[in-house]
Structures are given as structure tokens and as C-alpha cells.
Write a protein that holds these residues in place. Structure first.
Motif, PDB file in Angstrom:
ATOM      1  N   MET B  71     -45.258 -55.985 -60.078  1.00  0.00           N
ATOM      2  CA  MET B  71     -45.107 -56.030 -58.627  1.00  0.00           C
ATOM      3  C   MET B  71     -44.652 -54.665 -58.120  1.00  0.00           C
ATOM      4  SD  MET B  71     -41.520 -58.099 -58.052  1.00  0.00           S
ATOM      5  CE  MET B  71     -42.026 -59.629 -58.788  1.00  0.00           C
ATOM      6  N   LEU B  75     -41.063 -54.709 -53.508  1.00  0.00           N
ATOM      7  CA  LEU B  75     -40.753 -56.138 -53.685  1.00  0.00           C
ATOM      8  C   LEU B  75     -39.542 -56.303 -54.605  1.00  0.00           C
ATOM      9  CD1 LEU B  75     -41.264 -59.085 -53.140  1.00  0.00           C
ATOM     10  CD2 LEU B  75     -42.997 -59.106 -54.932  1.00  0.00           C
ATOM     11  N   HIS B  76     -39.482 -55.472 -55.642  1.00  0.00           N
ATOM     12  CA  HIS B  76     -38.301 -55.522 -56.517  1.00  0.00           C
ATOM     13  C   HIS B  76     -37.020 -55.321 -55.704  1.00  0.00           C
ATOM     14  CE1 HIS B  76     -39.267 -56.124 -60.701  1.00  0.00           C
ATOM     15  NE2 HIS B  76     -40.320 -55.332 -60.617  1.00  0.00           N
ATOM     16  N   LYS B  78     -36.600 -55.876 -52.512  1.00  0.00           N
ATOM     17  CA  LYS B  78     -36.357 -57.053 -51.660  1.00  0.00           C
ATOM     18  C   LYS B  78     -35.705 -58.162 -52.481  1.00  0.00           C
ATOM     19  CE  LYS B  78     -40.222 -56.637 -48.505  1.00  0.00           C
ATOM     20  NZ  LYS B  78     -41.623 -57.085 -48.395  1.00  0.00           N
ATOM     21  N   LEU B  79     -36.192 -58.335 -53.702  1.00  0.00           N
ATOM     22  CA  LEU B  79     -35.660 -59.423 -54.532  1.00  0.00           C
ATOM     23  C   LEU B  79     -34.230 -59.150 -54.981  1.00  0.00           C
ATOM     24  CD1 LEU B  79     -38.765 -60.432 -56.703  1.00  0.00           C
ATOM     25  CD2 LEU B  79     -37.962 -61.409 -54.554  1.00  0.00           C
ATOM     26  N   ASP B  80     -33.907 -57.844 -55.111  1.00  0.00           N
ATOM     27  CA  ASP B  80     -32.516 -57.504 -55.443  1.00  0.00           C
ATOM     28  C   ASP B  80     -31.553 -57.991 -54.363  1.00  0.00           C
ATOM     29  OD1 ASP B  80     -33.217 -56.292 -57.787  1.00  0.00           O
ATOM     30  OD2 ASP B  80     -33.288 -54.261 -56.947  1.00  0.00           O
ATOM     31  N   ARG B  81     -32.080 -58.028 -53.135  1.00  0.00           N
ATOM     32  CA  ARG B  81     -31.199 -58.395 -52.013  1.00  0.00           C
ATOM     33  C   ARG B  81     -31.340 -59.858 -51.605  1.00  0.00           C
ATOM     34  NH1 ARG B  81     -33.528 -53.695 -50.012  1.00  0.00           N
ATOM     35  NH2 ARG B  81     -34.684 -54.980 -48.545  1.00  0.00           N
ATOM     36  N   ILE B  82     -32.144 -60.599 -52.355  1.00  0.00           N
ATOM     37  CA  ILE B  82     -32.434 -61.971 -51.919  1.00  0.00           C
ATOM     38  C   ILE B  82     -31.201 -62.868 -51.968  1.00  0.00           C
ATOM     39  CG2 ILE B  82     -33.122 -63.249 -54.029  1.00  0.00           C
ATOM     40  CD1 ILE B  82     -35.831 -63.688 -52.353  1.00  0.00           C
ATOM     41  N   THR B  83     -30.250 -62.499 -52.819  1.00  0.00           N
ATOM     42  CA  THR B  83     -29.049 -63.330 -52.917  1.00  0.00           C
ATOM     43  C   THR B  83     -28.099 -63.116 -51.731  1.00  0.00           C
ATOM     44  OG1 THR B  83     -28.204 -61.638 -54.404  1.00  0.00           O
ATOM     45  CG2 THR B  83     -29.004 -63.651 -55.416  1.00  0.00           C
ATOM     46  N   GLN B  85     -29.193 -63.869 -48.860  1.00  0.00           N
ATOM     47  CA  GLN B  85     -29.585 -65.022 -48.039  1.00  0.00           C
ATOM     48  C   GLN B  85     -28.645 -66.189 -48.337  1.00  0.00           C
ATOM     49  OE1 GLN B  85     -32.394 -65.244 -45.928  1.00  0.00           O
ATOM     50  NE2 GLN B  85     -32.587 -63.023 -46.193  1.00  0.00           N
TER      51      GLN B  85
END
Ligand SMILES: [Zn+2]
Lengths: 190, 269
Positions: B71, B75-76, B78-83, B85
Motif C-alpha cells: 500500500m 495510507l500507512h 493514515k493507519l498509524d493515526r487510526i487509533t 478515532q
């Protein structure tokens, strides 16, 4: 970062690219695959407490991804795909010399990754998914049956047919590469 | 003997067709022993299936070495910051694991019971049912026998109940109520018998209690004298007490799962 958040990242980060690999083989748009993965990871985080101790993280993530893809594809179109059954009798397949064991192996070796990818992408989604889970991701039939919510026997029959279809697509496209590559779903039609 | 030859031929054809769905399982070593024997017997005499099997092997092997797709870096990130939410409110359930433990305990009870009666299909349906249940917060009571019954019910939510003894008949039955498990306990300082019943998607406990325990509390005594039974409800959990011929009946369960008084059939032994 909270302890829970840290735990979540530790458990899921190693699977990100593999999850993306599964997603990107089910669409021709990388952007769409990324959207699916992002939505799946967000769902996973929101429902992190649902992860059971006995469940492997990857199987759990694939299950979420599967539901995200199904929802998205269903929203987009409702075209009902008839399950094509390619039997070993497929006459057109029989005509090709490369359908025998040795020649088929050689043919596979000659395929580049793009060709294989294209061939996979022409499979109906429910067959493609089982094939990706088993042959590319190496999951067991039991894991696949749990991810997709279908019996093990169905995993087996779909996989048998998926590989048969894929072989047939590869064989046929190799011999008439000038022709339209798309596999005909029923044997004997051209 | 043309006819018999044709029958044989049809049978062979049927098998040949059916086995094609098992070839992946054979290639992947996922078949049962008896299936392996049938497939091997067929393969020995069928070139088409042998070729297909060979292609399945090759293909499967070939696909296992498809390279990983990566990916994008964005996106990586974004996923690092998903927590960051917010998580769903199930977070509160994590701190009180009570909610999921009774399902596990009851599942075991179910499996045992279903094995002796309805077999796997039943067991499966029941487990699904039980996972859907939500036992409401169990209230407290200052009537000792009610407090005892509630505490037993609460114990079920903490997964430390005794394993079921032999199943006798419960004192009260109602349409849709099934006896799961029964064991001895103590209510109001006297021996009593508990019967865990499935009612709809929930669990209702009934207790056969000592008669003197039933009539000990004036509030209960008065209600029984006036309406024939005592009942109270708090936080969605209902308690009911009524006299039987020579003992008392106490019921505890989620209100929605409690049978209507008219549906109750009481064995007056
Ligand atoms: Zn055959």
C-alpha cells in the motif's frame, strides 16, 4: 497512545500490506483497494474488543475486509453472476496441448505476474476470493469457511472450480492471445 | 448385457462429476480418509481428473509465490493515526467481562445437553441463540430469599456455576421454555434446587424453595395472599414467587423472557 491503541497497532500493522494485497487483487483500482483497507482497519479498531483470543488476527482482519468489499460491491451493482462450472471435460480445454500436466507447468512458468493477475481478476468474485485465501494467502479450509461463513465442503468445491477456471483461462489465453481473453463461463462455447 | 453396462457407466459418470469438486481437497490434503480412498480409486482410471489434479497442484504452487502488493506510504500514515478515532462503546463491556462469560458457560451446558438430545445441528442453533442474549444488570433486594436467588443468577454471569447434574423435571414449564441444567443450592438458609431454563433468547432461573422460606417475608406473604403471587422488577430483571403444594417457586430472569402467568404450568408435587 493508550495501551489499547498500542496493542491494536502492534497486532495489526504487520498485516497491512497483506490485507492490501488481497484487496487489490479484487479490483482494478488501487485507490479503491486502499479505501477498502482503510475502512476495514477503522472497523477493526472500533470493534477491537470483538477479537477473540482463539482467533488469529489475520483471519479476523480478512473477515472484516470481506464484509467491507461485499457491502461496497453490492452497493454499486446487483449483477447476479451465474456460477460458471468448468468441468474437466471442457472440450476447448482438451484441444489445447498445454492442458496436460507437464506442458501446463511450463506454460505457468512463462506467465508473467501481470498475466496471472489479469487472469485472476476475470474470475467471479466468490471463486476468486477462495482462491486468493487458499493459494495466495495460504489459509486452511477451516479458516476460510469461518471467514466467509460457508461450509468447508463449499470452500472445497469453489476452490476446485476456481482453479479449473483459472487454468482454463490461462491455457486459452496463451493459445489465442490475439483473441478476447475473457473466459467464457460455460465449456464448449466460443 | 447392455442395460447393466449403461447403469455402471452412468454411475461412473456421476462419480466422475461429483469428485471434481473434491479434487482441490485432495491436492491440499483436506479430505477425510474414506474420501481419499474413493478419489484415488477414481484417479487410477480417469485421465481427465488426473490432468486436472496436476493442474491444481501446479497452479496452487505457482500462486503461493505471488509477490506482496504494498500500500502507499500515505495510507500507512493514515493507519498509524487510526487509533485516534473513537472506539465503539463496547469498550465498557471490556471492563466488565460478565456480559460474555455466561454465554460461554451456557454454551458448554448446551453442548452437553444438545449432544444427548438433538445432535450437532441443534447445538449449533442454540449456541448462536445464546451468543445473542444480553443479561440485564442484576438488581439487589432486601428480601433474603430474593437476594439469594438474584445472587445465584448473578453468579451465572461470572462463570463459576456448578456443572449440571442430572436433569429432572422443573417445577414450572411454559411454551418455549427448555430446561438446560439443574443443581442444588441454598435459598434463605434452606436447601433448594435451581433449574436454568432457556426462554426465548434468554435464560430464566427457577428455584424450588422451602415453603417456610417463601412465607418468611411479610411483603411476599401479603402479595401472595392478595394476588396469589409476589413479583417485582428492577433494571429489567424480574423476580416472581408463588406457592406450590408443599414448597415455593421462585423465578428470576430478564423481564422480556418471563412467561406470562397464564402460560405457566406448575407441577404441584
Ligand atoms: Zn474423473
Amino acid at each position: 497512545m493508550s495501551h489499547t491503541a498500542q496493542q491494536f497497532q502492534q497486532l495489526t500493522t504487520p498485516w497491512r500490506d497483506r490485507l492490501f494485497s488481497v484487496a487489490v487483487r479484487q479490483t482494478d483500482s488501487r485507490q479503491r483497494a486502499e479505501d477498502w483497507v482503510q475502512e476495514s482497519m477503522l472497523k477493526a479498531w472500533k470493534h477491537f474488543s470483538d477479537l477473540k483470543e482463539t482467533e488469529t488476527v489475520y483471519a479476523w482482519l480478512l473477515k472484516i475486509l470481506h464484509s467491507v468489499i461485499v457491502d461496497d460491491v453490492r452497493r454499486e451493482s446487483r449483477r447476479a453472476q451465474l456460477a460458471p462450472v468448468v468441468s474437466v471435460e471442457d472440450e476447448e480445454l482438451q484441444k489445447h496441448s498445454s492442458s496436460a500436466a507437464g506442458p501446463f507447468e511450463e506454460l505457468l512458468q512463462k506467465q508473467n505476474q501481470e498475466q496471472v493477475k489479469t487472469a485472476i481478476s476475470t474470475l467471479p468474485s466468490e471463486f476468486r476470493e477462495v482462491l486468493l485465501f487458499r493459494d495466495v494467502e495460504g489459509l486452511s479450509y477451516l479458516e476460510i469457511s469461518e471467514i466467509l461463513g460457508i461450509p468447508k465442503g463449499t470452500v472445497m468445491s469453489r476452490l476446485s472450480r476456481a482453479r479449473r477456471m483459472l487454468s482454463s483461462i490461462i491455457i486459452k489465453s496463451s493459445n489465442n492471445s490475439s483473441n478476447h481473453v475473457r473466459a467464457k463461463s460455460t465449456g464448449g462455447m466460443s | 448385457m447392455n442395460a447393466s453396462y449403461n447403469t455402471e457407466d452412468t454411475k461412473w459418470q456421476e462419480l466422475h462429476t461429483a469428485l471434481q469438486d473434491l479434487l482441490a481437497g485432495y491436492a491440499d490434503n483436506e479430505l477425510e480418509d474414506d474420501e481419499v480412498m474413493i478419489v484415488e480409486a477414481h484417479l487410477a482410471g480417469c485421465r481427465l481428473c488426473r490432468d486436472d489434479l496436476a493442474r491444481q497442484f501446479s497452479l496452487s504452487h505457482h500462486l503461493s509465490s505471488l509477490p506482496l502488493e504494498r500500500m502507499s506510504a500515505s495510507l500507512h500514515e493514515k493507519l498509524d493515526r487510526i487509533t485516534e478515532q473513537p472506539q465503539n462503546t463496547v469498550e465498557t463491556q471490556r471492563q466488565t467481562p460478565k456480559v460474555s462469560t455466561p454465554a460461554r458457560w451456557l454454551e458448554r451446558q448446551w453442548l452437553k445437553l444438545a449432544f444427548s438430545t438433538g445432535g450437532w445441528a441443534t447445538a449449533f442453533a442454540l449456541v448462536v441463540t445464546l451468543y445473542m442474549q444480553q443479561i440485564p444488570n442484576v438488581p439487589h433486594s432486601n428480601i433474603p430469599m430474593v437476594a439469594d436467588a438474584l445472587s445465584e443468577y448473578q453468579t451465572a454471569q461470572q462463570d463459576i456455576l456448578p456443572v449440571s447434574q442430572q436433569l429432572t423435571e422443573a417445577p414450572a414449564s411454559w411454551p418455549g421454555g427448555t430446561l438446560l441444567s439443574s443443581w442444588e443450592t441454598s435459598i434463605g438458609g434452606a436447601p433448594a434446587q435451581v433449574y436454568a431454563m432457556r426462554s426465548g433468547k434468554d435464560i430464566v432461573f427457577q428455584y424450588r424453595i422451602n415453603e417456610s422460606v417463601l412465607f418468611r417475608n411479610p411483603e411476599v406473604r401479603q402479595a401472595i395472599a392478595q394476588q396469589g403471587s409476589y413479583s417485582s422488577e428492577k433494571n429489567g430483571t424480574e423476580i416472581r414467587a408463588l406457592p406450590m403444594k408443599s414448597s415455593g417457586l421462585l423465578m428470576v430472569g430478564p423481564r422480556r423472557a418471563m412467561p406470562a402467568v397464564n402460560d405457566l404450568k406448575i407441577k404441584t408435587i
